[in-house]
Write an enzyme that holds these catalytic residues in place. Sequence first.
Site, PDB file in Angstrom:
ATOM      1  N   GLU A  21       0.669  -1.058   0.156  1.00  0.00           N
ATOM      2  CA  GLU A  21       0.030   0.143  -0.104  1.00  0.00           C
ATOM      3  C   GLU A  21       0.904   1.438  -0.007  1.00  0.00           C
ATOM      4  O   GLU A  21       0.391   2.412  -0.362  1.00  0.00           O
ATOM      5  CB  GLU A  21      -1.026   0.048   1.121  1.00  0.00           C
ATOM      6  CG  GLU A  21      -2.124   0.780   0.982  1.00  0.00           C
ATOM      7  CD  GLU A  21      -3.183   0.779   2.150  1.00  0.00           C
ATOM      8  OE1 GLU A  21      -3.473   1.462   2.782  1.00  0.00           O
ATOM      9  OE2 GLU A  21      -3.564  -0.717   2.236  1.00  0.00           O
ATOM     10  N   ASP A 117      -2.763  -3.478   3.660  1.00  0.00           N
ATOM     11  CA  ASP A 117      -2.833  -3.455   4.933  1.00  0.00           C
ATOM     12  C   ASP A 117      -4.103  -4.444   5.183  1.00  0.00           C
ATOM     13  O   ASP A 117      -4.953  -4.481   4.353  1.00  0.00           O
ATOM     14  CB  ASP A 117      -3.532  -1.868   5.164  1.00  0.00           C
ATOM     15  CG  ASP A 117      -2.276  -0.946   5.721  1.00  0.00           C
ATOM     16  OD1 ASP A 117      -1.123  -1.426   5.408  1.00  0.00           O
ATOM     17  OD2 ASP A 117      -2.576   0.089   6.178  1.00  0.00           O
ATOM     18  N   TYR A 319      -0.794  -3.875  14.001  1.00  0.00           N
ATOM     19  CA  TYR A 319      -1.738  -3.118  13.306  1.00  0.00           C
ATOM     20  C   TYR A 319      -2.746  -2.464  14.179  1.00  0.00           C
ATOM     21  O   TYR A 319      -3.197  -2.777  15.230  1.00  0.00           O
ATOM     22  CB  TYR A 319      -2.398  -4.347  12.451  1.00  0.00           C
ATOM     23  CG  TYR A 319      -3.267  -3.872  11.467  1.00  0.00           C
ATOM     24  CD1 TYR A 319      -2.807  -3.096  10.411  1.00  0.00           C
ATOM     25  CD2 TYR A 319      -4.855  -3.675  11.509  1.00  0.00           C
ATOM     26  CE1 TYR A 319      -3.768  -2.614   9.413  1.00  0.00           C
ATOM     27  CE2 TYR A 319      -5.559  -3.373  10.717  1.00  0.00           C
ATOM     28  CZ  TYR A 319      -5.139  -2.578   9.592  1.00  0.00           C
ATOM     29  OH  TYR A 319      -6.010  -2.186   8.670  1.00  0.00           O
TER      30      TYR A 319
END
Length: 658
Positions: A21, A117, A319
């Site tokens: 990304e 992601d 994350y």
Amino acid sequence: MLAYSYLCILKTDYMIVCIAEKPSVARDIARIIGATSSRDGYMEGNGFQVTWTFGHLCTLKEPHDYTPMWKAWSLSSLPMIPDRFGIKLIDQDHIKKQFAIIEQLMQQAERIVNCGDAGQEGELIQRWVMQKAGAKCPVSRLWISSMTDEAIREGFQNLKDQQDYQPLYMAGLSRAIGDWLLGMNCTRLYTLKYGQNHQVLSIGRVQTPTLALIVNRQKEIDNFKPEPYWVLATVYRDTTFTATKGKFTLKEEGEQAFALIEGKPFTVTKVEKKESKEQPPQLYDLTSLQVDCNRKFGFSAEMTLNLIQSLYEKKFTTYPRVDTQYLSDDIYPKCPQTMNGLYQTKFYGKAVYAELIKPIGGKALKKSKRVFDTSKVTDHHAIIPTGVIPQGLSDAEQKVFDLVARRFIGVFLPDCKFSTTTVLGEVSSGNSGDSGGTIEFKATGKEILDQGWRIVRAKAPDNPENSENPENPDNPENPEKATEEERTLPTFVKGETGEHTPTLTEKMTTPPPYYNEASLLRAMETAGKFVEDETLRAAMKENGIGRPSSRASIIETLFKRHYIRRERKRLVATPTGIELIDLIREDLLKSCELTGIWEKKLRDIEHQQYDALQFINELKQQVADIIHDVMTDPTNRRITVVADSDKPKKDKANKKAS
């Protein structure tokens, strides 16, 4: 499943394209899998080509892309409902250039690895790029919760089939289409009907009910009429006791009670001491981290999201865009290694966490269901440190990391033990025949016996040049709790008696506090309902409005639209924002409960418990109903148009920037 060891021995003529990304993430992945040669827009080597997007490269088509009839804003063209939704490339030169590179790589690839992601938005970004590029080859999915070298290696050893994440993509696609249907149609509808063709009235599936929360709270405050009340208290042995009867709404009643006890002895009737335990707070999800950063440091929700995203990309935390406060059971064996990394962490030359960790060093970490519960984890677990020793952090990044680290250490420390002392006393008029001749008083005290996990609350050694922002004075969702201080009472004995000094104090009722970003995030999380209990709040997340990752941008959108402004840390609705909510009669557009139901359906789509097509069809009908109701509105309601010359200079700058 495609094993990493298999990938490493592939011949170079069998190209696997990995797409991340961001360029920085792509470089990390390329280094791990051996793609070390730099090319224009990608890295290459060892049978891999690693390329990247810049976030969204594609977006849903705009109305005029479907038919020229929808280019001009017209009530007669509503509702705008395409037969089939399509995507297009965002019209920016650097995006067009990078997409051309991606398209060429994907057309020649034997396999693609989606390294976006690991979340709903990341899935949508990469799927749209692959669709636009016309990719035909098989696709695997890299799904990891941290960007450490170990996590990337493990991820490539356990690549998933893209099809496993189809429900996640369908949920993201349904969200995007739903937002398009409501936003495009209702923004044009309200602008043309009520904006006098001069003021664009932006309507959004999440932004409008969020604005309604702020406006409704502000109206409560504006319409609040303070009322006096009187509190009877007395000081005995330098300790303040308050009458258990509560508030007196009439001054005369308070004065009568005061006269009743003045000059009479105070007698202790009961002394109760109870020992209790307090569990450590649960680990952070994104919202609770944003709430704490706003309260402690004054960081906006967007700033906190950017900071924790940066820490994730630098491999120091996991994350961030998560809505769970639990870890899956398979994380437990890795926790000692994470704790060891924290033990070695130094800021300004000092090991800031070593003393906190020592009490549990050399022992097996406790495993609590309050922390480890696989059933409470879907795609990702709570935000925790990775164990990689942080270096080169900015002051703001260090503050955020420190919160995450201390919360992680805290869940493994013992419960805090404290004793609560309750002392009851009374003053009697001495006239047994006098009804109400005895008035009872109460004092409570709390004494910490063993700090346990609370040792992590101490402020970390900080750079002397830095100073922490004061706590937000407008913050308290529960003002009394926010100002409550622990106090240890003197030793009292049942039956003791003595002189005391009574007081009758006039006070005024107070309005609810203005929202700040911390309290607004909590309200969005629980569809407008204040819930203090962690367990109950977690249960209500299913019906919250917006996703944890999107709430910060929603609040920023309200600023950009000039619907709200900041006054210190308060969020205050502008006249335009208030008028817009007043104009909207359709509950569907501004009700947190109804929007929360939509969010629940989107989550159910992700978990294959609800049909995406049904969600879209329901929303199409709801939009058509809203358009009909507004079009048939016989009133001549209009919103006040704010001239550019009347807007603050900062607002003008924001308008140009957006």
